[in-house]
Design a protein around this motif. Structure first.
Motif, PDB file in Angstrom:
ATOM      1  N   PRO A 143       3.945   8.799 -10.297  1.00 60.06           N
ATOM      2  CA  PRO A 143       4.950   9.550 -11.071  1.00 60.06           C
ATOM      3  C   PRO A 143       6.351   8.935 -10.942  1.00 60.06           C
ATOM      4  CG  PRO A 143       3.512  11.071  -9.903  1.00 60.06           C
ATOM      5  CD  PRO A 143       3.172   9.673  -9.415  1.00 60.06           C
ATOM      6  N   GLU A 144       6.649   8.406  -9.766  1.00 60.76           N
ATOM      7  CA  GLU A 144       7.980   7.831  -9.571  1.00 60.76           C
ATOM      8  C   GLU A 144       8.183   6.555 -10.391  1.00 60.76           C
ATOM      9  OE1 GLU A 144      10.131   5.986  -5.839  1.00 60.76           O
ATOM     10  OE2 GLU A 144      10.232   8.183  -5.831  1.00 60.76           O
ATOM     11  N   ASN A 202       0.803  -1.223   0.000  1.00 56.14           N
ATOM     12  CA  ASN A 202       0.000   0.000   0.000  1.00 56.14           C
ATOM     13  C   ASN A 202       0.835   1.271   0.000  1.00 56.14           C
ATOM     14  OD1 ASN A 202      -2.338  -1.523   0.011  1.00 56.14           O
ATOM     15  ND2 ASN A 202      -2.532  -1.483   2.227  1.00 56.14           N
ATOM     16  N   HIS A 203       2.142   1.136   0.157  1.00 53.20           N
ATOM     17  CA  HIS A 203       3.023   2.299   0.228  1.00 53.20           C
ATOM     18  C   HIS A 203       3.601   2.582  -1.161  1.00 53.20           C
ATOM     19  CE1 HIS A 203       6.080   5.077   1.506  1.00 53.20           C
ATOM     20  NE2 HIS A 203       5.475   5.123   2.689  1.00 53.20           N
ATOM     21  N   PRO A 204       3.391   3.775  -1.714  1.00 57.03           N
ATOM     22  CA  PRO A 204       3.812   4.057  -3.090  1.00 57.03           C
ATOM     23  C   PRO A 204       5.314   4.121  -3.316  1.00 57.03           C
ATOM     24  CG  PRO A 204       3.008   6.053  -2.045  1.00 57.03           C
ATOM     25  CD  PRO A 204       2.728   4.916  -1.088  1.00 57.03           C
ATOM     26  N   ARG A 207      10.964   5.918 -13.217  1.00 60.52           N
ATOM     27  CA  ARG A 207      11.892   4.769 -13.195  1.00 60.52           C
ATOM     28  C   ARG A 207      11.910   4.059 -14.540  1.00 60.52           C
ATOM     29  NH1 ARG A 207       9.973   2.845  -7.793  1.00 60.52           N
ATOM     30  NH2 ARG A 207       8.681   1.439  -9.005  1.00 60.52           N
ATOM     31  N   LEU A 208      10.733   3.862 -15.143  1.00 61.65           N
ATOM     32  CA  LEU A 208      10.664   3.200 -16.445  1.00 61.65           C
ATOM     33  C   LEU A 208      11.350   4.059 -17.507  1.00 61.65           C
ATOM     34  CD1 LEU A 208       9.768   0.973 -18.356  1.00 61.65           C
ATOM     35  CD2 LEU A 208       7.531   2.113 -18.511  1.00 61.65           C
ATOM     36  N   LYS A 209      11.105   5.352 -17.481  1.00 56.18           N
ATOM     37  CA  LYS A 209      11.731   6.262 -18.440  1.00 56.18           C
ATOM     38  C   LYS A 209      13.252   6.177 -18.325  1.00 56.18           C
ATOM     39  CE  LYS A 209      12.170  11.129 -19.538  1.00 56.18           C
ATOM     40  NZ  LYS A 209      12.319  12.378 -18.833  1.00 56.18           N
ATOM     41  N   GLN A 210      13.763   6.221 -17.095  1.00 51.46           N
ATOM     42  CA  GLN A 210      15.213   6.151 -16.886  1.00 51.46           C
ATOM     43  C   GLN A 210      15.770   4.802 -17.323  1.00 51.46           C
ATOM     44  OE1 GLN A 210      15.797   7.122 -12.754  1.00 51.46           O
ATOM     45  NE2 GLN A 210      15.407   9.299 -13.076  1.00 51.46           N
ATOM     46  N   ALA A 211      15.044   3.734 -17.041  1.00 52.59           N
ATOM     47  CA  ALA A 211      15.503   2.398 -17.441  1.00 52.59           C
ATOM     48  C   ALA A 211      15.567   2.292 -18.970  1.00 52.59           C
ATOM     49  CB  ALA A 211      14.583   1.329 -16.871  1.00 52.59           C
ATOM     50  N   LYS A 212      14.583   2.850 -19.657  1.00 49.03           N
ATOM     51  CA  LYS A 212      14.595   2.825 -21.123  1.00 49.03           C
ATOM     52  C   LYS A 212      15.756   3.650 -21.665  1.00 49.03           C
ATOM     53  CE  LYS A 212       9.740   1.862 -22.116  1.00 49.03           C
ATOM     54  NZ  LYS A 212       8.492   2.388 -22.740  1.00 49.03           N
ATOM     55  N   GLU A 213      15.968   4.827 -21.073  1.00 47.84           N
ATOM     56  CA  GLU A 213      17.065   5.696 -21.523  1.00 47.84           C
ATOM     57  C   GLU A 213      18.420   5.050 -21.291  1.00 47.84           C
ATOM     58  OE1 GLU A 213      16.352   9.357 -19.431  1.00 47.84           O
ATOM     59  OE2 GLU A 213      14.734   9.953 -20.806  1.00 47.84           O
ATOM     60  N   ALA A 214      18.565   4.297 -20.227  1.00 52.41           N
ATOM     61  CA  ALA A 214      19.838   3.631 -19.908  1.00 52.41           C
ATOM     62  C   ALA A 214      19.936   2.257 -20.575  1.00 52.41           C
ATOM     63  CB  ALA A 214      19.988   3.491 -18.396  1.00 52.41           C
ATOM     64  N   ASP A 215      18.943   1.926 -21.398  1.00 48.10           N
ATOM     65  CA  ASP A 215      18.905   0.628 -22.082  1.00 48.10           C
ATOM     66  C   ASP A 215      18.967  -0.533 -21.092  1.00 48.10           C
ATOM     67  OD1 ASP A 215      18.598  -0.914 -24.371  1.00 48.10           O
ATOM     68  OD2 ASP A 215      20.767  -1.123 -24.657  1.00 48.10           O
TER      69      ASP A 215
END
Length: 175
Positions: free
Chosen positions: A145-146, A60-62, A150-158
């Motif tokens: 949003p977090e 339950n904790h985001p 995280r997904l955006k950063q993971a995609k950018e870092a391949d």
């Protein structure tokens, strides 16, 4: 016989270099979960009940990566899982591919307690949740949003690998 409690907030760590406004809420949530577990054990609650209770709090904790705040698939969706096991009886229950169940750990417990099965996944697990009256919500509830960042950063870092439309991310690189 004594007891002990160990818990963690998911894959990765809470680095000391993380800004205090992001690190301290995570640490406080872990302390809160620990206190809940200790109180339940002192009240002589059954260990499986304590496990479920504490994991529900984490889900339950985001700021953790299960339940609300789950790691996203490469498509930006949520597919949650959980498992639970009774060490004495060796009974277990597991679920995966959940998109609407608020507390996956509780559904895993119901699989263990109320079915002859060990595992239910995806549509079958969702149908079982509805049959059992488990709380469900729109899948957008789990996206924060977090976890989008995280997904955006993971995609950018391949660091995103797609297997059958599922994403495997790790703060330590691709797995």
């Amino acid at each position: 016989m004594g007891w002990a409690i160990a818990l963690h907030g998911g894959a990765g760590d809470i680095p000391l270099s993380l800004p205090a406004d992001r690190r301290l809420p995570r640490e406080a949530a872990l302390h809160h979960c620990l206190e809940i577990g200790v109180a339940a054990l002192k009240a002589q609650k059954h260990p499986l009940d304590v496990v479920e209770l504490v994991v529900r709090e984490l889900e339950n904790h985001p700021n953790f990566n299960a339940g609300k705040g789950s790691v996203l698939t490469s498509r930006g969706t949520v597919e949650m899982e959980a498992c639970i096991m009774d060490g004495n009886s060796k009974k277990c229950g597991a679920v995966s591919g959940l998109t609407t169940v608020v507390n996956a750990i509780s559904l895993a417990r119901l699989v263990m307690d109320n079915t002859p099965h060990i595992y239910l996944g995806f549509d079958g697990a969702e149908a079982f949740a509805r049959e059992q009256g488990v709380e469900t919500v729109d899948s957008s509830h789990f996206i924060t949003p977090e976890n989008i960042e995280r997904l955006k950063q993971a995609k950018e870092a391949d660091r995103v690998q797609v297997y059958m439309n599922h994403v495997i991310q790790s703060p330590f690189g691709s797995i």
